[in-house]
Design a protein around this motif. Structure first.
Motif, PDB file in Angstrom:
ATOM      1  N   GLY A  63      17.332  36.999  71.384  1.00 29.52           N
ATOM      2  CA  GLY A  63      16.877  38.331  71.012  1.00 29.52           C
ATOM      3  C   GLY A  63      17.735  39.403  71.657  1.00 29.52           C
ATOM      4  N   LEU A  64      17.545  40.645  71.219  1.00 32.33           N
ATOM      5  CA  LEU A  64      18.365  41.746  71.721  1.00 32.33           C
ATOM      6  C   LEU A  64      17.509  42.808  72.403  1.00 32.33           C
ATOM      7  CD1 LEU A  64      21.027  42.538  68.947  1.00 32.33           C
ATOM      8  CD2 LEU A  64      21.193  40.998  70.908  1.00 32.33           C
ATOM      9  N   ARG A  65      18.128  43.437  73.401  1.00 33.57           N
ATOM     10  CA  ARG A  65      17.577  44.637  74.022  1.00 33.57           C
ATOM     11  C   ARG A  65      18.604  45.732  73.816  1.00 33.57           C
ATOM     12  NH1 ARG A  65      16.415  42.708  80.019  1.00 33.57           N
ATOM     13  NH2 ARG A  65      16.061  44.943  80.285  1.00 33.57           N
ATOM     14  N   VAL A  66      18.189  46.841  73.212  1.00 36.11           N
ATOM     15  CA  VAL A  66      19.121  47.901  72.820  1.00 36.11           C
ATOM     16  C   VAL A  66      18.614  49.249  73.312  1.00 36.11           C
ATOM     17  CG1 VAL A  66      20.347  48.982  70.888  1.00 36.11           C
ATOM     18  CG2 VAL A  66      19.678  46.570  70.740  1.00 36.11           C
ATOM     19  N   ILE A  67      19.536  50.081  73.783  1.00 39.33           N
ATOM     20  CA  ILE A  67      19.198  51.455  74.156  1.00 39.33           C
ATOM     21  C   ILE A  67      20.123  52.419  73.423  1.00 39.33           C
ATOM     22  CG2 ILE A  67      18.270  50.841  76.429  1.00 39.33           C
ATOM     23  CD1 ILE A  67      20.923  51.681  77.670  1.00 39.33           C
ATOM     24  N   ASP A  68      19.708  53.683  73.333  1.00 36.48           N
ATOM     25  CA  ASP A  68      20.521  54.675  72.630  1.00 36.48           C
ATOM     26  C   ASP A  68      21.454  55.402  73.592  1.00 36.48           C
ATOM     27  OD1 ASP A  68      18.956  56.531  74.003  1.00 36.48           O
ATOM     28  OD2 ASP A  68      17.745  57.062  72.247  1.00 36.48           O
ATOM     29  N   GLU A  69      22.185  56.372  73.085  1.00 39.91           N
ATOM     30  CA  GLU A  69      23.193  57.095  73.871  1.00 39.91           C
ATOM     31  C   GLU A  69      22.582  57.819  75.066  1.00 39.91           C
ATOM     32  OE1 GLU A  69      27.028  57.884  74.731  1.00 39.91           O
ATOM     33  OE2 GLU A  69      26.602  57.126  72.714  1.00 39.91           O
ATOM     34  N   ASN A  70      21.445  58.465  74.851  1.00 44.38           N
ATOM     35  CA  ASN A  70      20.800  59.212  75.938  1.00 44.38           C
ATOM     36  C   ASN A  70      20.368  58.287  77.078  1.00 44.38           C
ATOM     37  OD1 ASN A  70      21.088  61.669  74.598  1.00 44.38           O
ATOM     38  ND2 ASN A  70      19.097  61.494  73.578  1.00 44.38           N
ATOM     39  N   ALA A  71      19.773  57.169  76.718  1.00 41.09           N
ATOM     40  CA  ALA A  71      19.326  56.215  77.735  1.00 41.09           C
ATOM     41  C   ALA A  71      20.528  55.616  78.462  1.00 41.09           C
ATOM     42  CB  ALA A  71      18.493  55.117  77.092  1.00 41.09           C
ATOM     43  N   TYR A  72      21.603  55.371  77.728  1.00 33.43           N
ATOM     44  CA  TYR A  72      22.788  54.796  78.366  1.00 33.43           C
ATOM     45  C   TYR A  72      23.410  55.787  79.353  1.00 33.43           C
ATOM     46  CZ  TYR A  72      27.310  52.692  79.200  1.00 33.43           C
ATOM     47  OH  TYR A  72      28.417  52.161  79.815  1.00 33.43           O
ATOM     48  N   THR A  73      23.374  57.059  79.030  1.00 32.50           N
ATOM     49  CA  THR A  73      23.901  58.083  79.946  1.00 32.50           C
ATOM     50  C   THR A  73      23.151  58.043  81.267  1.00 32.50           C
ATOM     51  OG1 THR A  73      24.542  59.507  78.090  1.00 32.50           O
ATOM     52  CG2 THR A  73      24.325  60.546  80.254  1.00 32.50           C
ATOM     53  N   GLN A  74      21.834  57.880  81.189  1.00 33.98           N
ATOM     54  CA  GLN A  74      21.022  57.742  82.398  1.00 33.98           C
ATOM     55  C   GLN A  74      21.376  56.462  83.147  1.00 33.98           C
ATOM     56  OE1 GLN A  74      17.010  58.209  80.509  1.00 33.98           O
ATOM     57  NE2 GLN A  74      16.692  59.663  82.180  1.00 33.98           N
ATOM     58  N   TYR A  75      21.486  55.373  82.403  1.00 27.12           N
ATOM     59  CA  TYR A  75      21.805  54.064  83.001  1.00 27.12           C
ATOM     60  C   TYR A  75      23.161  54.106  83.705  1.00 27.12           C
ATOM     61  CZ  TYR A  75      23.298  49.142  83.052  1.00 27.12           C
ATOM     62  OH  TYR A  75      23.777  47.912  83.420  1.00 27.12           O
ATOM     63  N   ALA A  76      24.163  54.698  83.042  1.00 25.11           N
ATOM     64  CA  ALA A  76      25.517  54.772  83.610  1.00 25.11           C
ATOM     65  C   ALA A  76      25.558  55.642  84.862  1.00 25.11           C
ATOM     66  CB  ALA A  76      26.495  55.301  82.566  1.00 25.11           C
ATOM     67  N   ALA A  77      24.619  56.585  84.958  1.00 24.72           N
ATOM     68  CA  ALA A  77      24.544  57.463  86.127  1.00 24.72           C
ATOM     69  C   ALA A  77      23.760  56.825  87.268  1.00 24.72           C
ATOM     70  CB  ALA A  77      23.919  58.800  85.739  1.00 24.72           C
ATOM     71  N   GLY A  78      23.287  55.598  87.057  1.00 24.88           N
ATOM     72  CA  GLY A  78      22.549  54.901  88.102  1.00 24.88           C
ATOM     73  C   GLY A  78      21.072  55.211  88.120  1.00 24.88           C
ATOM     74  N   LYS A  79      20.595  55.894  87.073  1.00 33.22           N
ATOM     75  CA  LYS A  79      19.184  56.230  87.004  1.00 33.22           C
ATOM     76  C   LYS A  79      18.407  55.128  86.282  1.00 33.22           C
ATOM     77  CE  LYS A  79      20.181  61.201  86.818  1.00 33.22           C
ATOM     78  NZ  LYS A  79      20.027  62.443  86.022  1.00 33.22           N
ATOM     79  N   LYS A  80      17.159  54.983  86.647  1.00 34.69           N
ATOM     80  CA  LYS A  80      16.314  53.979  86.022  1.00 34.69           C
ATOM     81  C   LYS A  80      15.882  54.465  84.646  1.00 34.69           C
ATOM     82  CE  LYS A  80      12.265  51.073  86.878  1.00 34.69           C
ATOM     83  NZ  LYS A  80      11.152  50.765  87.820  1.00 34.69           N
ATOM     84  N   ILE A  81      15.977  53.596  83.660  1.00 33.51           N
ATOM     85  CA  ILE A  81      15.548  53.964  82.317  1.00 33.51           C
ATOM     86  C   ILE A  81      14.159  53.385  82.062  1.00 33.51           C
ATOM     87  CG2 ILE A  81      17.862  54.216  81.369  1.00 33.51           C
ATOM     88  CD1 ILE A  81      17.706  51.425  80.278  1.00 33.51           C
ATOM     89  N   SER A  82      13.371  54.107  81.292  1.00 35.90           N
ATOM     90  CA  SER A  82      12.001  53.676  81.043  1.00 35.90           C
ATOM     91  C   SER A  82      11.976  52.490  80.085  1.00 35.90           C
ATOM     92  CB  SER A  82      11.193  54.827  80.437  1.00 35.90           C
ATOM     93  OG  SER A  82      11.660  55.131  79.134  1.00 35.90           O
ATOM     94  N   LYS A  83      10.924  51.714  80.172  1.00 35.35           N
ATOM     95  CA  LYS A  83      10.764  50.566  79.289  1.00 35.35           C
ATOM     96  C   LYS A  83      10.678  50.995  77.838  1.00 35.35           C
ATOM     97  CE  LYS A  83       8.517  47.512  82.666  1.00 35.35           C
ATOM     98  NZ  LYS A  83       7.298  46.718  82.963  1.00 35.35           N
ATOM     99  N   LYS A  84      10.123  52.213  77.609  1.00 37.01           N
ATOM    100  CA  LYS A  84       9.992  52.718  76.250  1.00 37.01           C
ATOM    101  C   LYS A  84      11.349  52.992  75.605  1.00 37.01           C
ATOM    102  CE  LYS A  84       5.458  54.891  76.935  1.00 37.01           C
ATOM    103  NZ  LYS A  84       4.698  56.164  76.885  1.00 37.01           N
ATOM    104  N   ALA A  85      12.372  53.179  76.446  1.00 35.82           N
ATOM    105  CA  ALA A  85      13.709  53.485  75.915  1.00 35.82           C
ATOM    106  C   ALA A  85      14.429  52.234  75.437  1.00 35.82           C
ATOM    107  CB  ALA A  85      14.543  54.185  76.986  1.00 35.82           C
TER     108      ALA A  85
END
Length: 257
Positions: A63-85
């Motif tokens: 299966g796949l887990r996918v996030i969008d551009e906004n969530a990836y920007t947070q992830y790349a900055a070291g921030k935790k992304i919500s499960k809803k994202a």
């Protein structure tokens, strides 16, 4: 609190912290979100960042887990992304997906003929990496590291952890092959090679003469189960590309994510 209880508490807490750091270290070394596209079984193709963990590759095969551009920007900055994202898909919902780095995957139904139960032999959908495609298609099927049947060397590697585990998982896998007549791909260790290349007499002559490295690779016994490694895969891909008329196409078997 007496001394023995204090020492036990310190040991438990230290173990939990160390385990957490080890898990974070493994995730950073093995896993990331990669830009790509995915096509749903319904037909529509979308862009996103797809989670790939090469130390636990059975996860993205199922299966796949996918996030969008906004969530990836947070992830790349070291921030935790919500499960809803995080959007989740089962393998049966995905037709194919491709990463921007060139890796391509396709949903196939695979029948494990070595299974010991009728349920185990039912065709199951997997998202497998495409290494060569055309009249003959070659897939790379990675090993699971959690739940179900786990091969001994895979478990040993998992327990060892570290860079050695990543190297083991990316260099040990099963290889499947499929032609236009096959309903489902088959394990390369269980097929007659003539059923896939036999109608090309020139190729078979070269194969018999040892001009294809794959003949030597096929004669090497598997180190466990139906295991194959990178030299084996590269030799088969070379032969499949020749058969498919794609002699100039080089499929990367490395993991430069």
């Amino acid at each position: 609190m007496n001394l023995s209880i204090k020492l036990l508490t310190l040991f438990v807490v230290t173990g939990m912290v160390t385990g957490s750091y080890a898990q974070d270290d493994e995730t950073g070394r093995c896993a990331n979100y990669y830009k790509g596209t995915y096509t749903l079984k319904k037909g529509n193709t979308k862009e996103g960042y797809i989670f790939i963990n090469d130390c636990k590759p059975h996860l993205f095969q199922q299966g796949l887990r996918v996030i969008d551009e906004n969530a990836y920007t947070q992830y790349a900055a070291g921030k935790k992304i919500s499960k809803k994202a995080i959007e989740k898909f089962k393998a049966k919902e995905i037709a194919s997906f491709a990463l921007e780095n060139g890796r391509r995957f396709q949903q196939v139904k695979y029948v494990n003929l070595s299974a010991t139960t009728k349920i185990g032999m039912l065709p199951k959908p997997f998202l497998l990496e495409v290494m060569a495609d055309g009249d003959v298609t070659v897939y790379r099927k990675f090993y699971r590291t959690d739940n179900g049947v786990i091969h001994g060397p895979v478990m040993d590697s998992k327990l060892e952890g570290g860079p050695q585990h990543l190297a083991f998982m990316t260099n040990n896998f099963e290889v499947l092959i499929q032609n236009k007549r096959d309903k489902n791909p088959k394990n390369i260790r269980s097929v007659n090679i003539k059923n896939y290349f036999g109608n090309n007499s020139e190729m078979m002559k070269k194969y018999q003469n040892g001009d294809y490295e794959f003949r030597n690779q096929l004669q090497r016994p598997a180190s466990f189960g139906a295991n194959c490694d990178t030299p084996f895969l590269e030799a088969l891909v070379e032969m499949a590309n020749d058969y498919n008329g794609k002699t100039n196409e080089v499929t990367s078997t490395t993991f430069e994510n």
